[in-house]
Write a protein that holds these residues in place. Structure first.
Motif, PDB file in Angstrom:
ATOM      1  N   VAL A   1       0.946  -1.144   0.193  1.00  0.00           N
ATOM      2  CA  VAL A   1      -0.135  -0.046  -0.058  1.00  0.00           C
ATOM      3  C   VAL A   1       0.925   1.048   0.058  1.00  0.00           C
ATOM      4  CG1 VAL A   1      -1.982   1.287   1.209  1.00  0.00           C
ATOM      5  CG2 VAL A   1      -1.898  -1.351   1.443  1.00  0.00           C
ATOM      6  N   TYR A   2       0.782   2.330  -0.846  1.00  0.00           N
ATOM      7  CA  TYR A   2       1.500   3.395  -1.230  1.00  0.00           C
ATOM      8  C   TYR A   2       0.707   4.628  -1.321  1.00  0.00           C
ATOM      9  CZ  TYR A   2       1.334   2.212  -6.143  1.00  0.00           C
ATOM     10  OH  TYR A   2       0.860   2.105  -7.396  1.00  0.00           O
TER      11      TYR A   2
ATOM     12  N   PRO B   1       5.542   2.905 -11.045  1.00  0.00           N
ATOM     13  CA  PRO B   1       4.784   1.664 -10.468  1.00  0.00           C
ATOM     14  C   PRO B   1       5.771   0.498 -10.633  1.00  0.00           C
ATOM     15  CG  PRO B   1       3.268   2.578 -12.277  1.00  0.00           C
ATOM     16  CD  PRO B   1       4.497   3.168 -12.688  1.00  0.00           C
ATOM     17  N   ASP B   2       6.853   0.419 -11.362  1.00  0.00           N
ATOM     18  CA  ASP B   2       7.733  -0.549 -11.313  1.00  0.00           C
ATOM     19  C   ASP B   2       8.664  -0.511 -10.413  1.00  0.00           C
ATOM     20  OD1 ASP B   2       6.650  -1.898 -13.722  1.00  0.00           O
ATOM     21  OD2 ASP B   2       7.933  -0.500 -14.911  1.00  0.00           O
ATOM     22  N   ALA B   3       8.718   0.744  -9.692  1.00  0.00           N
ATOM     23  CA  ALA B   3       9.446   0.758  -8.433  1.00  0.00           C
ATOM     24  C   ALA B   3       8.907   0.306  -7.061  1.00  0.00           C
ATOM     25  CB  ALA B   3       9.823   2.365  -8.139  1.00  0.00           C
ATOM     26  N   ILE B   4       7.690  -0.016  -6.984  1.00  0.00           N
ATOM     27  CA  ILE B   4       6.825  -0.453  -5.930  1.00  0.00           C
ATOM     28  C   ILE B   4       7.298  -1.842  -5.841  1.00  0.00           C
ATOM     29  CG2 ILE B   4       4.623  -0.902  -4.966  1.00  0.00           C
ATOM     30  CD1 ILE B   4       5.550   2.213  -5.541  1.00  0.00           C
TER      31      ILE B   4
ATOM     32  N   ILE C   1       4.618   4.311   2.749  1.00  0.00           N
ATOM     33  CA  ILE C   1       4.667   2.879   2.097  1.00  0.00           C
ATOM     34  C   ILE C   1       4.639   1.862   3.225  1.00  0.00           C
ATOM     35  CG2 ILE C   1       6.961   2.336   1.736  1.00  0.00           C
ATOM     36  CD1 ILE C   1       6.244   1.336  -0.809  1.00  0.00           C
ATOM     37  N   SER C   2       3.653   0.788   2.961  1.00  0.00           N
ATOM     38  CA  SER C   2       3.617  -0.207   3.883  1.00  0.00           C
ATOM     39  C   SER C   2       3.251  -1.459   3.116  1.00  0.00           C
ATOM     40  CB  SER C   2       2.410   0.130   4.855  1.00  0.00           C
ATOM     41  OG  SER C   2       2.129  -0.768   5.887  1.00  0.00           O
ATOM     42  N   PHE C   3       3.430  -2.671   3.888  1.00  0.00           N
ATOM     43  CA  PHE C   3       2.995  -4.212   3.469  1.00  0.00           C
ATOM     44  C   PHE C   3       2.064  -4.810   4.696  1.00  0.00           C
ATOM     45  CE2 PHE C   3       6.858  -4.838   5.221  1.00  0.00           C
ATOM     46  CZ  PHE C   3       6.975  -5.783   6.443  1.00  0.00           C
TER      47      PHE C   3
ATOM     48  N   LYS D   1      -0.386  -2.460  -4.616  1.00  0.00           N
ATOM     49  CA  LYS D   1       0.082  -3.375  -5.698  1.00  0.00           C
ATOM     50  C   LYS D   1       0.245  -4.761  -4.828  1.00  0.00           C
ATOM     51  CE  LYS D   1       3.855  -3.762  -9.035  1.00  0.00           C
ATOM     52  NZ  LYS D   1       5.036  -3.164  -9.400  1.00  0.00           N
ATOM     53  N   MET D   2      -0.197  -5.663  -5.694  1.00  0.00           N
ATOM     54  CA  MET D   2      -0.333  -7.193  -5.290  1.00  0.00           C
ATOM     55  C   MET D   2       0.888  -7.650  -5.027  1.00  0.00           C
ATOM     56  SD  MET D   2      -2.849 -10.170  -6.920  1.00  0.00           S
ATOM     57  CE  MET D   2      -3.211 -11.687  -5.829  1.00  0.00           C
ATOM     58  N   SER D   3       0.871  -8.438  -4.102  1.00  0.00           N
ATOM     59  CA  SER D   3       2.306  -9.064  -3.787  1.00  0.00           C
ATOM     60  C   SER D   3       2.778 -10.474  -4.520  1.00  0.00           C
ATOM     61  CB  SER D   3       2.247  -9.631  -2.096  1.00  0.00           C
ATOM     62  OG  SER D   3       3.639 -10.290  -1.781  1.00  0.00           O
TER      63      SER D   3
END
Length: 356
Positions: free
Chosen positions: A153-154, A162-165, A240-242, A255-257
């Motif tokens: 989540v960001y 998006p590729d840097a997430i 940012i968080s997971f 973004k999906m893990s």
């Protein structure tokens, strides 16, 4: 040995063949509504959540769909609600459970309450469309919808590419995320605790040491990281968080893990001594109704087959049944909690429901 026995007993309750023949609800939702109106009682619901906004939607849609039904939605952390339910049960010698219906993430409570004879066997009208592994065979409790943790989540205003997430936990250890990560205490929320056990089982305890060097901000509440991360002020480095939910924080993206993550069926049950049993049945049926399933699930994962767009049992990095198994072994849960607390410290701050 005792823990193993208890785990086996709890799992057998969830998977055993039906002990009683409970019919599937055959009334229409409008017919149940009429019965609830005649009942003329306030429906008391224990609604597990850690931000007040998590109860706004169900209040709005339920009261709009069923005018005249008085709804008292008590929203709090599941670990507080189940404790209050048990306390009231003892105080009233089992005559009242504090609420008529509970919707919680504390999945270990439901087999115990069933074994104690405290739940009403009831099968909602959509019963045959629900995956059997998400329900009690006798209808004592029902998996209502799927929640997940572990996706990134960001704040997209901070991350244009998006590729840097990150899509793996090891990527969060990169220098660009120094002092930007905000996470929910794993020792304060059992779902986040289980997520972190999966991470440690894959990466080892060294991951927590590496994470600490990123100077993570730890908070109470699974919505809190997203709410803080959505702040676009220049003074706010958190972005940012997971270990959070994006559902209640406008302005964040997810973004999906591609790593391990966790999911579970948020589960509901009606108490045998419900003061408003017809209204409770109405509420349970509405939670499984097409209208609410479309709102809450967005056809990604669901306990109902018709709404399980991506296949909750087909994901390579997630098993939606593992959380129930984890929660059923309370000795293991407390061992993990103590270990994480020795690393991140005692959770600091007020009940998140009092903050947001």
């Amino acid at each position: 040995m005792l823990a193993l026995f208890l785990l086996t007993a709890l799992l057998s309750l969830a998977t055993a063949s039906p002990l009683i023949d409970v019919p599937v609800e055959n009334r229409s939702i409008d017919e149940i509504y009429e019965a609830a109106l005649k009942e003329n009682k306030t429906l008391r619901v224990a609604w597990g959540g850690d931000v007040q906004a998590s109860g706004t939607g169900i209040r709005h849609y339920f009261e709009k769909r069923f005018p005249g039904i008085k709804l008292d939605l008590n929203l709090d952390l599941s670990k507080y609600l189940d404790a209050e339910i048990d306390r009231q049960h003892k105080m009233t010698n089992g005559e009242d459970e504090y609420v008529d219906l509970a919707v919680l993430q504390s999945l270990h409570d439901f087999p115990r309450w069933k074994a104690e004879g405290r739940l009403m066997p009831y099968k909602v009208a959509q019963w045959n469309d629900i995956y059997p592994k998400f329900v009690d065979a006798d209808g004592a409790y029902t998996g209502l919808y799927i929640f997940t943790f572990g996706h990134t989540v960001y704040n997209p205003n901070y991350y244009r590419d998006p590729d840097a997430i990150p899509t793996t936990y090891s990527e969060f250890l990169k220098p660009q995320f120094f002092r930007r990560i905000v996470l929910t205490y794993p020792n304060d929320d059992d779902a986040i605790l289980f997520l972190f056990t999966l991470i440690i089982q894959k990466y080892g305890w060294g991951f927590m040491d590496d994470l600490a060097r990123q100077q993570v901000t730890w908070v109470r509440g699974t919505a809190t990281p997203s709410i803080l991360g959505a702040d676009n002020s220049t003074a706010n480095p958190l972005s940012i968080s997971f270990a959070s939910s994006s559902a209640f924080a406008p302005g964040v993206a997810s973004k999906m893990s591609k790593d391990v993550y966790m999911a579970w069926p948020q589960t509901g049950a009606i108490f045998a001594h419900a003061q408003a049993p017809e209204a409770a049945k109405l509420f349970m049926n509405y939670l499984m109704d097409d209208e609410w399933q479309n709102i809450v699930g967005e056809r990604v994962y669901a306990t109902r087959k018709a709404f399980d767009g991506q296949g909750v049992f087909k994901q390579p990095n997630m098993d939606p049944l593992k959380y129930f198994q984890f929660m059923s072994n309370r000795t293991e849960v407390e061992q993990w909690r103590a270990q994480f607390e020795s690393v991140v410290g005692t959770p600091q701050g007020p009940n998140p429901n009092e903050s947001f």
